[in-house]
Design a protein around this motif. Sequence first.
Motif, PDB file in Angstrom:
ATOM      1  N   LEU A   1      54.219  39.150  33.988  1.00 33.10           N
ATOM      2  CA  LEU A   1      53.083  39.947  34.084  1.00 33.10           C
ATOM      3  C   LEU A   1      52.752  40.946  33.300  1.00 33.10           C
ATOM      4  CD1 LEU A   1      52.175  39.876  37.945  1.00 33.10           C
ATOM      5  CD2 LEU A   1      51.912  37.979  36.236  1.00 33.10           C
ATOM      6  N   ALA A   2      53.860  41.690  32.840  1.00 34.93           N
ATOM      7  CA  ALA A   2      54.014  42.718  31.927  1.00 34.93           C
ATOM      8  C   ALA A   2      53.093  42.653  30.714  1.00 34.93           C
ATOM      9  CB  ALA A   2      55.432  43.182  31.778  1.00 34.93           C
ATOM     10  N   GLY A   3      52.429  43.389  30.537  1.00 37.34           N
ATOM     11  CA  GLY A   3      51.472  43.713  29.066  1.00 37.34           C
ATOM     12  C   GLY A   3      50.200  42.667  29.332  1.00 37.34           C
ATOM     13  N   HIS A   4      49.979  42.058  30.330  1.00 35.77           N
ATOM     14  CA  HIS A   4      48.962  41.034  30.458  1.00 35.77           C
ATOM     15  C   HIS A   4      47.861  41.502  31.415  1.00 35.77           C
ATOM     16  CE1 HIS A   4      50.950  37.876  27.754  1.00 35.77           C
ATOM     17  NE2 HIS A   4      51.853  38.389  28.569  1.00 35.77           N
TER      18      HIS A   4
ATOM     19  N   ALA B   1      50.670  46.121  34.046  1.00 35.55           N
ATOM     20  CA  ALA B   1      49.640  45.047  33.653  1.00 35.55           C
ATOM     21  C   ALA B   1      48.464  45.617  33.022  1.00 35.55           C
ATOM     22  CB  ALA B   1      48.977  44.345  34.977  1.00 35.55           C
ATOM     23  N   ARG B   2      48.004  45.172  31.992  1.00 35.10           N
ATOM     24  CA  ARG B   2      46.861  45.574  31.126  1.00 35.10           C
ATOM     25  C   ARG B   2      45.686  45.989  31.993  1.00 35.10           C
ATOM     26  NH1 ARG B   2      46.031  42.216  26.369  1.00 35.10           N
ATOM     27  NH2 ARG B   2      44.123  43.049  26.628  1.00 35.10           N
ATOM     28  N   ARG B   3      45.544  45.189  33.010  1.00 32.74           N
ATOM     29  CA  ARG B   3      44.250  45.154  33.703  1.00 32.74           C
ATOM     30  C   ARG B   3      44.616  44.510  34.890  1.00 32.74           C
ATOM     31  NH1 ARG B   3      38.794  43.324  32.470  1.00 32.74           N
ATOM     32  NH2 ARG B   3      37.932  43.448  34.215  1.00 32.74           N
ATOM     33  N   VAL B   4      43.908  44.679  36.157  1.00 35.63           N
ATOM     34  CA  VAL B   4      44.058  44.206  37.102  1.00 35.63           C
ATOM     35  C   VAL B   4      42.755  43.736  37.757  1.00 35.63           C
ATOM     36  CG1 VAL B   4      44.922  44.080  39.750  1.00 35.63           C
ATOM     37  CG2 VAL B   4      46.241  45.292  37.736  1.00 35.63           C
TER      38      VAL B   4
ATOM     39  N   LEU C   1      52.027  43.099  45.787  1.00 38.85           N
ATOM     40  CA  LEU C   1      51.977  43.038  44.404  1.00 38.85           C
ATOM     41  C   LEU C   1      51.005  44.054  43.768  1.00 38.85           C
ATOM     42  CD1 LEU C   1      52.506  41.748  41.726  1.00 38.85           C
ATOM     43  CD2 LEU C   1      50.377  40.295  42.072  1.00 38.85           C
ATOM     44  N   LEU C   2      49.861  44.306  44.559  1.00 37.69           N
ATOM     45  CA  LEU C   2      48.941  45.302  44.066  1.00 37.69           C
ATOM     46  C   LEU C   2      49.579  46.653  43.823  1.00 37.69           C
ATOM     47  CD1 LEU C   2      45.662  44.186  45.602  1.00 37.69           C
ATOM     48  CD2 LEU C   2      46.106  43.975  43.363  1.00 37.69           C
ATOM     49  N   TYR C   3      50.166  47.103  45.263  1.00 36.60           N
ATOM     50  CA  TYR C   3      50.940  48.410  45.079  1.00 36.60           C
ATOM     51  C   TYR C   3      52.173  48.472  43.907  1.00 36.60           C
ATOM     52  CZ  TYR C   3      49.548  49.600  50.098  1.00 36.60           C
ATOM     53  OH  TYR C   3      48.761  49.844  51.160  1.00 36.60           O
ATOM     54  N   THR C   4      52.572  47.476  43.784  1.00 33.33           N
ATOM     55  CA  THR C   4      53.708  47.425  42.525  1.00 33.33           C
ATOM     56  C   THR C   4      52.869  47.902  41.416  1.00 33.33           C
ATOM     57  OG1 THR C   4      54.969  45.977  43.781  1.00 33.33           O
ATOM     58  CG2 THR C   4      55.610  46.130  41.515  1.00 33.33           C
ATOM     59  N   LEU C   5      51.775  46.869  41.139  1.00 32.42           N
ATOM     60  CA  LEU C   5      51.297  47.256  39.846  1.00 32.42           C
ATOM     61  C   LEU C   5      50.429  48.902  39.723  1.00 32.42           C
ATOM     62  CD1 LEU C   5      49.380  43.839  39.459  1.00 32.42           C
ATOM     63  CD2 LEU C   5      51.433  44.577  38.248  1.00 32.42           C
TER      64      LEU C   5
ATOM     65  N   VAL D   1      41.276  48.655  36.838  1.00 30.40           N
ATOM     66  CA  VAL D   1      41.397  48.037  38.087  1.00 30.40           C
ATOM     67  C   VAL D   1      39.867  47.733  38.531  1.00 30.40           C
ATOM     68  CG1 VAL D   1      41.878  47.579  40.375  1.00 30.40           C
ATOM     69  CG2 VAL D   1      43.634  48.845  38.873  1.00 30.40           C
ATOM     70  N   ASP D   2      39.515  46.385  38.981  1.00 33.25           N
ATOM     71  CA  ASP D   2      38.024  46.148  39.377  1.00 33.25           C
ATOM     72  C   ASP D   2      38.521  45.315  40.733  1.00 33.25           C
ATOM     73  OD1 ASP D   2      37.390  43.073  38.670  1.00 33.25           O
ATOM     74  OD2 ASP D   2      38.134  44.081  37.073  1.00 33.25           O
ATOM     75  N   PHE D   3      37.530  45.386  41.630  1.00 32.67           N
ATOM     76  CA  PHE D   3      37.862  44.710  42.816  1.00 32.67           C
ATOM     77  C   PHE D   3      36.516  43.983  43.331  1.00 32.67           C
ATOM     78  CE2 PHE D   3      37.120  44.535  47.319  1.00 32.67           C
ATOM     79  CZ  PHE D   3      38.347  43.859  48.021  1.00 32.67           C
ATOM     80  N   THR D   4      36.180  42.721  43.726  1.00 31.33           N
ATOM     81  CA  THR D   4      34.966  41.982  44.025  1.00 31.33           C
ATOM     82  C   THR D   4      35.394  41.154  45.241  1.00 31.33           C
ATOM     83  OG1 THR D   4      34.450  41.972  41.665  1.00 31.33           O
ATOM     84  CG2 THR D   4      33.060  40.827  43.253  1.00 31.33           C
TER      85      THR D   4
END
Lengths: 349, 271
Positions: B103-106, B134-137, B123-127, B164-167
């Motif tokens: 996932l790194a860099g993506h 991650a470039r974007r979540v 996973l979210l906590y880790t990111l 980060v965006d959340f929907t």
Amino acid sequence: MRFLATAALAQLASSLAETHDVFLPRRDGERWMLGRWAPAGRGEVPWNPFRLPEPLKSIWFPPGQVVARWPREFAETPARPRALFGAKACDLKAVACLDRVLRDHDFREPAWCAARASTLIVAGDCTDCADSCFCTMLGDLPHPTDLFDLCLSPVEGGYLVEVGSERGARLVADHVGLFEAAPAGAVELRERARLELAQRVRRQNERFPVRDPFERSVAKHERTRIWAELAATCVECNACNLVCPTCHCFLLHDLPEGDGAVRCRLWDSCFSAGHARMAGGLTPRLQLTERFRNHYEHKFVTFPRNWGMTACSGCGRCIEACMGRIDKRECLHTLERRWIPSEIERELD
Amino acid sequence: MRNDLAPGPARLEEVIVETPTIKTFVLRPAEPLPFRAGQFVQLYLPGVGEAPFTPSSSPSEPERLEVTVLAAGRVTAALHELEPGAVIGVRGPFGRGYPLAKLAGHEVVVVGGGVGLAPLRSLLYTLFERPGLARRVSIKYGAREPHELCFQRQYASWAAQEAVDFTPTIDRPAAGWPGRVGLVTTLLDGLDVDVSEAYAVCCGPEIMLRFVARKLVDVGFRPERVYLSMNRNMTCGMGICGRCNVGSLYLCKDGPDLSYAEVRDIPYALG
């Protein structure tokens, strides 16, 4: 190569029984079973001409076994070393399968590892075969070639003894008075008997001609409807898996015990509809045909992929045990022979 | 020799009610339990049974484990009855965990359904703890009804993170719900990411995984970059008990997170 007279074999077992739990073939009329050396018994080691009806895994991987307790406690290991008489080539191949799964990777199953390490194996050639025997169809032979401490081959008056390990050599050294020099020509006789029996097993299976590796025959039917036909008389009794010497599925059964709890490992079978059921109710392989295919796929396709050997020893116990008279050899033969593209099921996903 | 079938004790410190059917259990194992996001543990109720769960807490806190559980069966129902102070068993971790290195860099699209957001939260906590990994979540989350959305108290803080965006979406219209309505797959059209390069990590019921994976591939994701949390019934955790195999893969040790490319050609792999 040494020679062990019939009476000397009994003396060897008797001597081992002083320090070991001795398991050996027992005969009750026409029925063979695995028994224990009883000092009060007849004091002989019966010669089973081929594998026993029950799988020998039961002495290391019993049908039910306490594997943990709560609060935490390590699983019990056998208090005494064991000695096993009467193991045949197919039994040893099955042990090799289970060693891979239960011992030779990242996770080591403590009870299996301890029981295996402390068990002395006195194997023997097959001197006859059951109608269901088909080890030769898997490229194997009805005499042990590996994984034994001693291997016995019957000759006039006793047994020719091949030593297969350091432990076996020590056993011979510790009982040197029981062993004699091999009689002249005995090795040649052994080889001839081995060859003749292998030919008999081959001949009795000529009615199931196969050319392709089973892996290919089974894998090509990944999505065909042939399984419904093969499983037509299956009553889902699970007997084939429970007598299979390589099957190792289990469930963990947790029970209260006093103030704590006990954790038992029980043999399980992938033929049960609920085997893989999840809490939400979803059951992978809900259809019998999928479970039937899974049994073949595991033994002949995925186990070889994961562990480098077929998870079938050709012992034929599943054929003997089947209430629906399903013959694994017939199924394998049919899987190879039949290929009808229109039988390919519509892709589900 | 270590006995991997024997659970070790863990004290239940707190029970957080997430939804009417989902609770988070905050556990303090007697010994810290280091895990990677996506790896699972077995929770053991002495004398009752055991079930596999992926922790929903941050792997950076191995001494304090949160496990978010939907009451769905016998063991989970018994878990839901527990009060703080109880001592239960835990063993693990098992499995490979999410493919963090990949996932790194993506750009990463995280797709959850129902209680499936629980493993993904780890996973979210880790990111979030490693900005720039991650470039974007982009988080897409669906539940049947508004009150079944898990971790609602955290959505605002997630969306406030940089990149980060959340929907969220709910399956059926509900009074007072201002957000999106429709299955989570409806959130996957017109994604604001470079779909040919992005990764997706998905967790939810198998039926959802099947349709989400197909949808992601339809909109341009590469099958080998779509990861599915195949959290089936796993008993031993070591590839022995034979319950969780999918083809030649044992979900407990080869997964539970596998790429769509690895599983899509295996019959019945996705329900």
